[in-house]
Design a protein around this motif. Structure first.
Motif, PDB file in Angstrom:
ATOM      1  N   PHE A  25       0.854  -1.192   0.000  1.00  0.00           N
ATOM      2  CA  PHE A  25       0.000   0.000   0.000  1.00  0.00           C
ATOM      3  C   PHE A  25       0.886   1.238   0.000  1.00  0.00           C
ATOM      4  N   GLY A  26       0.320   2.365  -0.348  1.00  0.00           N
ATOM      5  CA  GLY A  26       1.039   3.637  -0.324  1.00  0.00           C
ATOM      6  C   GLY A  26       0.187   4.722   0.288  1.00  0.00           C
ATOM      7  N   VAL A  27       0.845   5.739   0.837  1.00  0.00           N
ATOM      8  CA  VAL A  27       0.137   6.855   1.467  1.00  0.00           C
ATOM      9  C   VAL A  27       0.812   8.159   1.060  1.00  0.00           C
ATOM     10  N   GLY A  28       0.043   9.109   0.589  1.00  0.00           N
ATOM     11  CA  GLY A  28       0.555  10.421   0.258  1.00  0.00           C
ATOM     12  C   GLY A  28       0.355  11.402   1.396  1.00  0.00           C
ATOM     13  N   ALA A  29       1.000  12.549   1.308  1.00  0.00           N
ATOM     14  CA  ALA A  29       0.846  13.588   2.327  1.00  0.00           C
ATOM     15  C   ALA A  29      -0.603  14.026   2.415  1.00  0.00           C
ATOM     16  N   GLY A  30      -1.124  14.133   3.642  1.00  0.00           N
ATOM     17  CA  GLY A  30      -2.500  14.560   3.840  1.00  0.00           C
ATOM     18  C   GLY A  30      -3.534  13.535   3.446  1.00  0.00           C
ATOM     19  N   GLU A  31      -3.116  12.278   3.286  1.00  0.00           N
ATOM     20  CA  GLU A  31      -4.042  11.207   2.948  1.00  0.00           C
ATOM     21  C   GLU A  31      -4.190  10.244   4.126  1.00  0.00           C
ATOM     22  N   VAL A  32      -5.295   9.512   4.129  1.00  0.00           N
ATOM     23  CA  VAL A  32      -5.567   8.535   5.186  1.00  0.00           C
ATOM     24  C   VAL A  32      -5.786   7.166   4.554  1.00  0.00           C
ATOM     25  N   VAL A  33      -4.973   6.204   4.976  1.00  0.00           N
ATOM     26  CA  VAL A  33      -5.181   4.815   4.597  1.00  0.00           C
ATOM     27  C   VAL A  33      -5.622   4.058   5.842  1.00  0.00           C
ATOM     28  N   ALA A  34      -6.724   3.347   5.742  1.00  0.00           N
ATOM     29  CA  ALA A  34      -7.204   2.511   6.843  1.00  0.00           C
ATOM     30  C   ALA A  34      -6.904   1.055   6.509  1.00  0.00           C
ATOM     31  N   ILE A  35      -6.239   0.381   7.436  1.00  0.00           N
ATOM     32  CA  ILE A  35      -6.005  -1.049   7.308  1.00  0.00           C
ATOM     33  C   ILE A  35      -6.985  -1.729   8.250  1.00  0.00           C
ATOM     34  N   HIS A 189      -8.498   5.722   1.521  1.00  0.00           N
ATOM     35  CA  HIS A 189      -8.214   4.441   0.880  1.00  0.00           C
ATOM     36  C   HIS A 189      -8.289   3.370   1.969  1.00  0.00           C
ATOM     37  N   VAL A 190      -8.807   2.195   1.614  1.00  0.00           N
ATOM     38  CA  VAL A 190      -8.972   1.112   2.584  1.00  0.00           C
ATOM     39  C   VAL A 190      -8.251  -0.135   2.079  1.00  0.00           C
ATOM     40  N   VAL A 191      -7.509  -0.779   2.993  1.00  0.00           N
ATOM     41  CA  VAL A 191      -6.863  -2.055   2.722  1.00  0.00           C
ATOM     42  C   VAL A 191      -7.474  -3.080   3.672  1.00  0.00           C
ATOM     43  N   VAL A 192      -8.055  -4.143   3.128  1.00  0.00           N
ATOM     44  CA  VAL A 192      -8.713  -5.164   3.935  1.00  0.00           C
ATOM     45  C   VAL A 192      -7.785  -6.366   4.075  1.00  0.00           C
ATOM     46  N   LYS A 197      -3.223 -11.519   4.593  1.00  0.00           N
ATOM     47  CA  LYS A 197      -3.241 -11.246   3.158  1.00  0.00           C
ATOM     48  C   LYS A 197      -4.220 -10.126   2.828  1.00  0.00           C
ATOM     49  N   VAL A 198      -3.879  -9.353   1.797  1.00  0.00           N
ATOM     50  CA  VAL A 198      -4.801  -8.331   1.301  1.00  0.00           C
ATOM     51  C   VAL A 198      -5.843  -9.019   0.429  1.00  0.00           C
ATOM     52  N   ILE A 199      -7.099  -8.953   0.864  1.00  0.00           N
ATOM     53  CA  ILE A 199      -8.149  -9.579   0.053  1.00  0.00           C
ATOM     54  C   ILE A 199      -8.900  -8.556  -0.791  1.00  0.00           C
ATOM     55  N   GLU A 200      -8.751  -7.267  -0.440  1.00  0.00           N
ATOM     56  CA  GLU A 200      -9.417  -6.216  -1.202  1.00  0.00           C
ATOM     57  C   GLU A 200      -8.830  -4.882  -0.772  1.00  0.00           C
ATOM     58  N   SER A 201      -8.659  -3.971  -1.707  1.00  0.00           N
ATOM     59  CA  SER A 201      -8.230  -2.616  -1.375  1.00  0.00           C
ATOM     60  C   SER A 201      -8.736  -1.674  -2.445  1.00  0.00           C
ATOM     61  N   GLY A 202      -8.872  -0.412  -2.084  1.00  0.00           N
ATOM     62  CA  GLY A 202      -9.344   0.567  -3.049  1.00  0.00           C
ATOM     63  C   GLY A 202      -9.772   1.845  -2.374  1.00  0.00           C
ATOM     64  N   PRO A 203     -10.186   2.844  -3.177  1.00  0.00           N
ATOM     65  CA  PRO A 203     -10.682   4.102  -2.601  1.00  0.00           C
ATOM     66  C   PRO A 203     -11.844   3.834  -1.654  1.00  0.00           C
ATOM     67  N   ALA A 204     -11.853   4.531  -0.533  1.00  0.00           N
ATOM     68  CA  ALA A 204     -12.886   4.294   0.474  1.00  0.00           C
ATOM     69  C   ALA A 204     -14.295   4.528  -0.081  1.00  0.00           C
ATOM     70  N   ALA A 205     -14.436   5.553  -0.939  1.00  0.00           N
ATOM     71  CA  ALA A 205     -15.760   5.856  -1.480  1.00  0.00           C
ATOM     72  C   ALA A 205     -16.333   4.679  -2.248  1.00  0.00           C
ATOM     73  N   GLU A 206     -15.465   3.896  -2.885  1.00  0.00           N
ATOM     74  CA  GLU A 206     -15.931   2.735  -3.646  1.00  0.00           C
ATOM     75  C   GLU A 206     -16.044   1.504  -2.763  1.00  0.00           C
ATOM     76  N   GLY A 413     -18.223  12.007  -3.445  1.00  0.00           N
ATOM     77  CA  GLY A 413     -17.573  12.457  -2.216  1.00  0.00           C
ATOM     78  C   GLY A 413     -18.560  12.996  -1.195  1.00  0.00           C
ATOM     79  N   VAL A 414     -19.560  13.748  -1.668  1.00  0.00           N
ATOM     80  CA  VAL A 414     -20.566  14.302  -0.755  1.00  0.00           C
ATOM     81  C   VAL A 414     -21.411  13.186  -0.146  1.00  0.00           C
ATOM     82  N   LEU A 415     -21.786  12.188  -0.961  1.00  0.00           N
ATOM     83  CA  LEU A 415     -22.569  11.066  -0.438  1.00  0.00           C
ATOM     84  C   LEU A 415     -21.774  10.295   0.608  1.00  0.00           C
ATOM     85  N   ARG A 416     -20.514  10.056   0.312  1.00  0.00           N
ATOM     86  CA  ARG A 416     -19.657   9.348   1.259  1.00  0.00           C
ATOM     87  C   ARG A 416     -19.538  10.138   2.562  1.00  0.00           C
ATOM     88  N   LEU A 417     -19.389  11.448   2.431  1.00  0.00           N
ATOM     89  CA  LEU A 417     -19.264  12.282   3.626  1.00  0.00           C
ATOM     90  C   LEU A 417     -20.536  12.237   4.463  1.00  0.00           C
TER      91      LEU A 417
END
Length: 464
Positions: A25-35, A189-192, A197-206, A413-417
């Motif tokens: 996984f990767g994380v950029g500045a000001g981003e949140v990754v949830a494992i 972004h979420v990593v499951v 093992k990673v079974i799924e990952s992707g943008p949190a909104a999706e 993004g608004v719906l997710r929020l």
């Protein structure tokens, strides 16, 4: 590192068995990754790898690259706090006075509490303290391991707001959690993980709205409706026999609606069906000619001017045209802060601090909020409008066509929020919309209006 603060590629940690196996996984500045994942899934092992910490005797392969310092917030803050030392003295041993001041301000830890011992702090205060400790030395990334474990809802919401605030300052955040409400409130972004093992990952909104793997769906447990299920039997809003006119024209006739605490009801119908008038009657902007609107079993005054400050705060409205709801001559931050000053009787300084925290929760950076509305995008103004409404600490939030005119990315993004805010605050939502996709994403029930009448009563929406 392609602009990433953190890049993990093919990480494997083995102690007799693989604790994590091929995690990337990767994380950029000001981003949140949830494992995320159940206990034993490998979340903590993956998170501690960013600090270069591994179990004794572990065989490690793969790459872990971090640009800058890493701060760490453990699951149990009491475990890393010295019980016989005043907390301020410990912080000042670790950094200069100026660094301590910056860190406690960023973590919103009250300076007045620096002379206390850890046992004299609440759970939320301890969590903010260890966050301040993690921020010493201006880390590029913070790893937070189950940061809300054992906290009540209100304290948990406060801690989530602190994390959102530091992310708004550009700090990368890796959250290790099984609390999906926290994940919804924070993650980009979420990593499951499952059994390492990673079974799924992707943008949190999706991923949070359309998970592909059955394990992920089990973790989420219908996340967009979870808040409503907690208190579905408790009535929050009741509308009885509501009739309203524009001049001599009857635009609503004998409308009945009951909404539970934490529930989301979508009010749908074609243009001119009376949707917006119903919303305006609920918030006191349009006096009905007959009928009542009650909050928690108590009738509300028919107009805004007649409602108490407490009732004004309890029922908030987010307008369809966010841009028109802001004064173009004044900075957005000032207008958001005014809600805290008027409805919560806060000082100028305190209302600005509260507004910044609310804006951070909806991912609007301070430098953006200090600009005038004309320089913000439609999506940014919708988030600012939500922050302004939430600052009143409402029990009912009425949203009128707030995704109209937005592009697909901003709309998602608004719906997710909204889903995250509902989960985080247990809000009762009334959505005025003509968009079936919006209702499908968020609503528990639909009330359909046609020519001012209830067309088909309430209908349960199926799973998204």
């Amino acid at each position: 590192m392609s602009g990433l603060v953190v890049e993990v590629v093919g990480l494997r940690v083995e102690v007799g068995r693989a604790l994590v196996d091929g995690v990337s996984f990767g994380v950029g500045a000001g981003e949140v990754v949830a494992i995320v994942g159940a206990s034993g899934s490998g979340k903590t092992t993956a998170g501690l790898a960013l600090l270069g910490e591994f179990p004794v005797g572990a065989a490690v392969s793969g790459d872990v690259r971090v640009r800058g310092r890493v701060g760490y917030v453990p699951q149990h803050p009491g475990a890393v706090l010295n019980p016989v030392r005043r907390v301020g003295a410990v912080l000042r041993e670790l950094a200069t006075g100026a660094e301590v001041e910056r860190a406690v301000e960023a973590a919103r830890f009250p300076r007045a509490l620096l002379d206390r011992y850890p046992h004299q702090l609440s759970g939320g205060q301890q969590q903010r303290l260890v966050l301040a400790q993690a921020l010493l030395g201006d880390p590029a990334v913070v790893v937070a391991d189950e940061p809300t474990t054992g906290l009540d809802r209100e304290t948990r919401d406060e801690v989530v707001a602190e994390f959102a605030s530091i992310v708004a300052r550009g700090v990368a955040l890796v959250v290790l959690s099984h609390d999906m409400e926290v994940v919804r409130a924070l993650a980009d972004h979420v990593v499951v993980l499952r059994a390492g093992k990673v079974i799924e990952s992707g943008p949190a909104a999706e991923l949070l709205t359309a998970p592909r793997h059955p394990y992920t769906r089990a973790l989420l447990v219908e996340p967009l409706r979870a808040a409503a299920n907690e208190a579905i039997s408790t009535e929050r809003l009741r509308i009885e026999g509501l009739t309203a006119k524009h001049g001599r024209n009857v635009v609503l006739q004998d409308i009945d609606l009951r909404v539970s605490a934490g529930e989301c009801v979508a009010v749908m119908g074609p243009s001119g069906s009376g949707k917006t008038t119903l919303a305006r009657c609920v918030v006191g902007l349009h006096p009905p000619s007959a009928g009542t609107v009650a909050l928690d079993g108590r009738p509300l005054a028919r107009t805004l001017r007649s409602r108490s400050r407490q009732d004004l705060a309890a029922v908030q409205y987010v307008f369809q045209d966010a841009r028109a709801s802001f004064d173009h001559r004044r900075p957005v931050l000032d207008q958001v802060a005014r809600t805290a000053a008027r409805l919560r009787d806060m000082s100028t300084a305190d209302s600005e601090s509260a507004a910044l925290a609310a804006l951070a929760e909806v991912r609007l950076a301070e430098d953006t909020a200090r600009r005038r509305p004309t320089t913000l995008s439609g999506g940014e103004l919708h988030r600012a409008a939500l922050a302004r409404a939430l600052l009143a600490r409402p029990r009912v939030l009425v949203c009128d066509e707030i995704t109209t005119g937005l592009d697909a990315v901003t709309r998602t993004g608004v719906l997710r929020l909204l889903a995250a805010l509902r989960a985080a605050h247990g809000l009762t939502l009334v959505l005025i919309t003509h968009d079936h996709a919006v209702a499908d994403h968020l609503a528990d029930r639909v009330l359909t209006l046609h020519n001012g009448l209830v067309h088909n009563g309430h209908s349960r929406i199926g799973n998204p």
